[in-house]
Design an enzyme around this catalytic site. Sequence first.
Site, PDB file in Angstrom:
ATOM      1  N   HIS A 287      38.846  58.892 -32.444  1.00  0.00           N
ATOM      2  CA  HIS A 287      40.136  59.036 -33.142  1.00  0.00           C
ATOM      3  C   HIS A 287      40.549  60.503 -33.196  1.00  0.00           C
ATOM      4  O   HIS A 287      41.689  60.870 -32.948  1.00  0.00           O
ATOM      5  CB  HIS A 287      40.037  58.548 -34.587  1.00  0.00           C
ATOM      6  CG  HIS A 287      40.072  57.065 -34.708  1.00  0.00           C
ATOM      7  ND1 HIS A 287      41.228  56.340 -34.569  1.00  0.00           N
ATOM      8  CD2 HIS A 287      39.107  56.176 -34.960  1.00  0.00           C
ATOM      9  CE1 HIS A 287      40.968  55.065 -34.735  1.00  0.00           C
ATOM     10  NE2 HIS A 287      39.682  54.932 -34.974  1.00  0.00           N
ATOM     11  N   LYS A 288      39.551  61.329 -33.574  1.00  0.00           N
ATOM     12  CA  LYS A 288      39.822  62.754 -33.726  1.00  0.00           C
ATOM     13  C   LYS A 288      40.158  63.376 -32.368  1.00  0.00           C
ATOM     14  O   LYS A 288      41.123  64.131 -32.235  1.00  0.00           O
ATOM     15  CB  LYS A 288      38.559  63.407 -34.299  1.00  0.00           C
ATOM     16  CG  LYS A 288      38.819  64.698 -34.982  1.00  0.00           C
ATOM     17  CD  LYS A 288      37.513  65.365 -35.325  1.00  0.00           C
ATOM     18  CE  LYS A 288      37.169  65.289 -36.769  1.00  0.00           C
ATOM     19  NZ  LYS A 288      36.066  66.180 -37.130  1.00  0.00           N
TER      20      LYS A 288
ATOM     21  N   ASP B  69      36.208  70.794 -38.526  1.00  0.00           N
ATOM     22  CA  ASP B  69      35.536  70.137 -39.643  1.00  0.00           C
ATOM     23  C   ASP B  69      36.573  69.975 -40.742  1.00  0.00           C
ATOM     24  O   ASP B  69      37.310  70.915 -41.062  1.00  0.00           O
ATOM     25  CB  ASP B  69      34.321  70.924 -40.134  1.00  0.00           C
ATOM     26  CG  ASP B  69      33.360  69.994 -40.882  1.00  0.00           C
ATOM     27  OD1 ASP B  69      33.167  68.840 -40.443  1.00  0.00           O
ATOM     28  OD2 ASP B  69      32.803  70.394 -41.916  1.00  0.00           O
ATOM     29  N   THR B  70      36.637  68.771 -41.264  1.00  0.00           N
ATOM     30  CA  THR B  70      37.717  68.420 -42.186  1.00  0.00           C
ATOM     31  C   THR B  70      37.155  67.847 -43.462  1.00  0.00           C
ATOM     32  O   THR B  70      36.165  67.114 -43.430  1.00  0.00           O
ATOM     33  CB  THR B  70      38.643  67.386 -41.514  1.00  0.00           C
ATOM     34  OG1 THR B  70      39.262  68.010 -40.389  1.00  0.00           O
ATOM     35  CG2 THR B  70      39.724  66.883 -42.453  1.00  0.00           C
TER      36      THR B  70
ATOM     37  N   GLY C 244      38.938  57.099 -41.348  1.00  0.00           N
ATOM     38  CA  GLY C 244      38.491  57.798 -42.560  1.00  0.00           C
ATOM     39  C   GLY C 244      39.297  57.414 -43.790  1.00  0.00           C
ATOM     40  O   GLY C 244      39.506  56.234 -44.086  1.00  0.00           O
TER      41      GLY C 244
ATOM     42  N   ASP D 264      42.403  57.757 -44.264  1.00  0.00           N
ATOM     43  CA  ASP D 264      43.838  57.568 -43.970  1.00  0.00           C
ATOM     44  C   ASP D 264      44.503  56.480 -44.822  1.00  0.00           C
ATOM     45  O   ASP D 264      45.644  56.666 -45.262  1.00  0.00           O
ATOM     46  CB  ASP D 264      44.051  57.270 -42.477  1.00  0.00           C
ATOM     47  CG  ASP D 264      44.027  58.536 -41.627  1.00  0.00           C
ATOM     48  OD1 ASP D 264      44.008  59.643 -42.197  1.00  0.00           O
ATOM     49  OD2 ASP D 264      44.027  58.413 -40.385  1.00  0.00           O
TER      50      ASP D 264
ATOM     51  N   LYS E 234      51.825  60.772 -37.864  1.00  0.00           N
ATOM     52  CA  LYS E 234      50.747  61.530 -38.528  1.00  0.00           C
ATOM     53  C   LYS E 234      50.655  62.927 -37.917  1.00  0.00           C
ATOM     54  O   LYS E 234      50.512  63.925 -38.631  1.00  0.00           O
ATOM     55  CB  LYS E 234      49.411  60.778 -38.398  1.00  0.00           C
ATOM     56  CG  LYS E 234      48.255  61.507 -39.078  1.00  0.00           C
ATOM     57  CD  LYS E 234      46.914  60.794 -38.958  1.00  0.00           C
ATOM     58  CE  LYS E 234      45.795  61.655 -39.542  1.00  0.00           C
ATOM     59  NZ  LYS E 234      44.439  61.150 -39.295  1.00  0.00           N
TER      60      LYS E 234
HETATM   61  P1  IMP Z   1      34.509  65.539 -39.985  1.00  0.00           P
HETATM   62  O1  IMP Z   1      33.152  65.961 -40.423  1.00  0.00           O
HETATM   63  O2  IMP Z   1      35.428  66.651 -39.727  1.00  0.00           O
HETATM   64  O3  IMP Z   1      34.457  64.559 -38.844  1.00  0.00           O
HETATM   65  O4  IMP Z   1      35.214  64.740 -41.144  1.00  0.00           O
HETATM   66  C1  IMP Z   1      34.543  64.316 -42.284  1.00  0.00           C
HETATM   67  C2  IMP Z   1      35.139  63.042 -42.804  1.00  0.00           C
HETATM   68  O5  IMP Z   1      36.439  63.338 -43.283  1.00  0.00           O
HETATM   69  C3  IMP Z   1      35.305  61.935 -41.786  1.00  0.00           C
HETATM   70  O6  IMP Z   1      34.182  61.118 -41.739  1.00  0.00           O
HETATM   71  C4  IMP Z   1      36.484  61.179 -42.329  1.00  0.00           C
HETATM   72  O7  IMP Z   1      36.058  60.257 -43.305  1.00  0.00           O
HETATM   73  C5  IMP Z   1      37.281  62.249 -43.037  1.00  0.00           C
HETATM   74  N1  IMP Z   1      38.409  62.702 -42.203  1.00  0.00           N
HETATM   75  C6  IMP Z   1      38.453  63.749 -41.339  1.00  0.00           C
HETATM   76  N2  IMP Z   1      39.672  63.857 -40.796  1.00  0.00           N
HETATM   77  C7  IMP Z   1      40.409  62.850 -41.323  1.00  0.00           C
HETATM   78  C8  IMP Z   1      41.745  62.423 -41.153  1.00  0.00           C
HETATM   79  O8  IMP Z   1      42.546  62.976 -40.384  1.00  0.00           O
HETATM   80  N3  IMP Z   1      42.113  61.352 -41.876  1.00  0.00           N
HETATM   81  C9  IMP Z   1      41.295  60.706 -42.732  1.00  0.00           C
HETATM   82  N4  IMP Z   1      40.037  61.037 -42.924  1.00  0.00           N
HETATM   83  C10 IMP Z   1      39.595  62.119 -42.225  1.00  0.00           C
END
Ligand code: IMP
Length: 195
Positions: free
Chosen positions: A11-12, A69-70, A152, A154, A174
């Site tokens: 997705h990312k 990283d989010t 995630g 969303d 989005k």
């Molecule tokens: P990551 O470690 O950056 O992959 O993100 C950590 C978690 O944040 C993911 O498992 C998702 O649950 C959530 N996440 C990251 N990006 C999004 C987004 O764009 N929408 C919704 N949830 C996100």
Amino acid sequence: MKILVASHNQHKVEEISNLISSPQFSVRSLNDFPTIPKSVEDEPTLEGNAVKKAREAFKTTGVLTLADDTGLECYYLELKPGVFSARYSGENATYADNNAKLLRALKGVPPRRRNARFRSVIAIVGNNIQKLVEGTMEGAIAETPHGSNGFGYDPLFIPRGSKKTYAEMTLEEKNKVSHRAAALAKAVEVLRGMK
Ligand code: IMP
């Protein structure tokens, strides 16, 4: 210019590829390098994890790498789940488990106190370059999940200025407003400056 997106999350990768699609960039992801082991995201900050992921992927492939990283930061929960967003309800948690835990944590909290923001940090690592950029989107956490697009959190996140959750938006919608789009626009500026 060859760019590696250091993620296995389809997705990312799709969101990022869509946002930086240009004849100038040829984008690959870790799904194209199945032998590279997954980075352990054990740093205490989004910045630390993004740099770690980008450095590890660059070290193995030699390809200029972007790693994102989010975290979802809820103000009522003192910015949690933040860096723990992926494993909020435990290691190997599913998106549904995490969403359910978040709704429990905010049970009974009125709409005006359900504000939150998504924060995306992107590390750009290559020969002689290590840069960090950030994008955020303010919004609120819905009382029940809505929509089935995206991933995630969303279905729970309503970006400011919208009545829909991210999961009720198309990918194009989005990508017009998201935290990742904001971070990526800055990353693209950095990449363009490198030529
Ligand atoms: P990551 O470690 O950056 O992959 O993100 C950590 C978690 O944040 C993911 O498992 C998702 O649950 C959530 N996440 C990251 N990006 C999004 C987004 O764009 N929408 C919704 N949830 C996100």
